[in-house]
Scaffold this active site. Structure first.
Site, mmCIF file in Angstrom:
data_model
loop_
_atom_site.group_PDB
_atom_site.id
_atom_site.type_symbol
_atom_site.label_atom_id
_atom_site.label_comp_id
_atom_site.label_asym_id
_atom_site.label_seq_id
_atom_site.Cartn_x
_atom_site.Cartn_y
_atom_site.Cartn_z
ATOM 1 N N SER A 1 81.877 14.893 83.756
ATOM 2 C CA SER A 1 83.147 14.334 84.183
ATOM 3 C C SER A 1 83.916 13.801 82.993
ATOM 4 O O SER A 1 83.334 13.249 82.048
ATOM 5 C CB SER A 1 82.930 13.249 85.235
ATOM 6 O OG SER A 1 82.835 11.992 84.617
ATOM 7 N N LYS A 2 85.207 14.010 83.057
ATOM 8 C CA LYS A 2 86.087 13.572 81.978
ATOM 9 C C LYS A 2 85.985 12.052 81.825
ATOM 10 O O LYS A 2 85.985 11.523 80.723
ATOM 11 C CB LYS A 2 87.516 13.985 82.344
ATOM 12 C CG LYS A 2 88.553 13.636 81.327
ATOM 13 C CD LYS A 2 88.533 14.615 80.173
ATOM 14 C CE LYS A 2 89.457 14.155 79.062
ATOM 15 N NZ LYS A 2 89.146 14.817 77.801
ATOM 16 N N ARG A 3 85.890 11.400 82.986
ATOM 17 C CA ARG A 3 85.859 9.939 82.960
ATOM 18 C C ARG A 3 84.663 9.412 82.171
ATOM 19 O O ARG A 3 84.693 8.347 81.583
ATOM 20 C CB ARG A 3 85.827 9.393 84.379
ATOM 21 C CG ARG A 3 87.058 8.575 84.707
ATOM 22 C CD ARG A 3 86.995 7.973 86.081
ATOM 23 N NE ARG A 3 86.481 8.932 87.059
ATOM 24 C CZ ARG A 3 85.660 8.602 88.031
ATOM 25 N NH1 ARG A 3 85.243 7.371 88.156
ATOM 26 N NH2 ARG A 3 85.252 9.514 88.892
#
Ligand code: GLU
Length: 495
Positions: A262-264
């Site tokens: 995930s980018k987060r």
């Protein structure tokens, strides 16, 4: 509330039939994560491997999540990766528009048609959007589910805000997925989801069904996070009386055994990987094999160009199990692609990275590139590998000791003393001339070649690990600089 069927008939008439049609339907989030890129690739491959049509559709109904320039990231990534689309917002096509926010009126009309058919209903309950989306909505308790037509019309006439909800029937729903097989769920686990929101925009869950049908999509490829919604989509197709497309749900790409990428959490997007020095072709090749494997004769093959993937691809090779993104594996693919480039192409790709550390114009980029090509996993590794050309790093005398080459400071002193006048006297400073001179000298001194090469390389580069051997490094440095560095090495040994 009577429905004019002409609109729907015209929409039906536009739908292309007879060929495989797939779509990549990203939401413009501002980056293309690895799982998205893989979905795009598989979707494109299904179309291309069957002579079908590949469509790009932008899913921007969630206006709260819109990001400036996000659509450009999608176009740029697709173009760089060679995943060309036959229909889409920029190229048009028979079932335009291809941006959901421009199809707004269509969804409203179909939602109302579904109300007419009894498979959806107006809901006037005061609810926040998050309550609507949470799925924690008890439909049997919803007073709007059973409003009479007159009651609904009266509320609409008053201008009360409303959503339109899907009316989930009793019973069970079975759908088929090309990867996961048949899945059956009890309908009482499905909520009367919102199809049309108060702002008149559709939810993703409604828009995707309408668009996939109206665009004639034959294979719906998407992440397996949508598997749990698929029964509701099936019920929508059935409620409209439409053919159900082939579902192809792909398992997630994971960072490790527990977590999705995930980018987060800082996992790289396609553009991040590019910036980290990976080649597009290597990323694509690696991503293709993350969750898909070739069969038959090619089952052991790892390296596939895009045209080779088109030939080899078969969606039955897509795996049910999640795939773990493995950096070391990607590094390996990248190194293979770097090695397989022509020397000219590699030099061109490597030049900006070489020039980050090698500013001296006297040092030839093509020669430096040629020593790097076989020893490079990522382009971004280059600056650090070639930093010694511009400035000889400070190094310790212990670098001259190497067991395998049978060297120690004493031996190296003798070697450098012997080699400096030989190199100084060389009439031509070519790779061959330097090579032959060093080999001849080693023979004369009755030492292993490595015993002579080691101190020359250490003194020339000031580093234990270098791209290229002593000969190539001396050649790139030029005679004057080589001799200067070898003398400096000698004084270090004598000090
Ligand atoms: N817009 C959805 C997403 O980006 C697409 C899902 C689908 O392909 O249906 O996740």
């Amino acid at each position: 509330m009577s429905v004019d069927m002409k609109y729907f008939e015209e929409m039906e008439a536009k739908i292309p039939h007879g060929k495989v049609r797939t779509r990549f339907a990203p939401s413009p989030t501002g980056y293309m994560h690895v799982g998205n890129l893989r979905t795009a690739l598989y979707t494109w491959l299904i179309a291309r491997s069957q002579g079908g049509t590949f469509i790009l559709r932008i899913e921007d109904t969630d206006q709260g999540r819109l990001v400036d320039g996000a659509v450009d990231v999608i176009y740029r990534t697709m173009a760089e990766c060679g995943l060309d689309h036959d229909e889409g917002p920029d190229v048009g096509g028979p079932v335009a528009p291809y941006i959901q926010s421009e199809r707004r009126d269509t969804y409203g009309k179909y939602a109302k048609l579904l109300v007419e058919k009894g498979h959806a209903y107006y809901c006037f309950c005061e609810k926040t959007e998050s309550e609507e989306d949470s799925g924690n909505f008890n439909r049997t308790a919803d007073p709007c589910r059973d409003l009479t037509r007159e009651e609904v019309e009266a509320k609409l006439a008053q201008g009360l805000p409303y959503v339109i909800r899907q009316r989930i029937p009793a019973g069970t729903t079975t759908f088929h997925d090309a990867i996961f097989g048949d899945i059956t769920v009890d309908n009482n686990t499905l909520d009367d989801q919102v199809l049309l929101k108060r702002d008149g925009l559709p939810t993703y869950n409604f828009a995707n069904v309408i668009d996939d049908h109206l665009m004639g999509i034959t294979h719906v490829v998407r992440g397996s996070e949508y598997l749990s919604s698929a029964p509701k989509y099936n019920l929508l197709y059935e409620a409209f009386g439409w053919d159900i497309p082939t579902y192809v749900h792909c398992s997630p790409v994971m960072r490790d055994a527990q977590n999705k990428m995930s980018k987060r959490h800082g996992d790289p997007s396609y553009e991040d990987l590019k910036a980290e020095g990976y080649l597009t072709e290597a990323i694509l090749n690696y991503v293709a094999l993350l969750g898909w494997s070739p069969k038959g004769e090619q089952s052991e093959q790892e390296i596939f160009t895009l045209p080779e993937l088109v030939k080899a691809f078969d969606m039955t090779g897509i795996s049910k199990s999640p795939a773990i993104f493995d950096r070391a594996k990607l590094d390996h693919f990248n190194a293979v692609y770097l090695r397989n480039m022509t020397p000219e192409a590699f030099a061109k790709a490597a030049e900006p990275y070489i020039r980050q550390s090698v500013k001296n114009p006297a040092y030839d980029v093509a020669s430096i590139a040629s020593v790097l090509q076989a020893r490079c996993e990522k382009l971004t590794d280059i600056p650090e590998k070639v930093d010694f050309f511009d400035a000889l790093p400070a190094y310790g005398v212990e670098f001259f000791t190497n067991k395998k080459s049978k060297t120690n400071p004493e031996v190296c002193t003798a070697m450098l003393e012997a080699v400096i006048p030989v190199l100084e006297a060389l009439p031509a400073w070519t790779v061959d001339a330097i090579h032959d001179a060093l080999i001849d000298l080693a023979q004369k001194l009755e030492v292993k070649n490595a015993t002579l090469m080691w101190p020359v390389r250490i003194a020339a580069a000031g580093k234990l690990v270098t791209p290229g051997g002593a000969v190539e490094i001396c050649h790139i440095l030029g005679k004057e600089e080589t001799v200067r560095r070898l003398r400096q090495g000698l004084s270090l040994l004598r000090s």
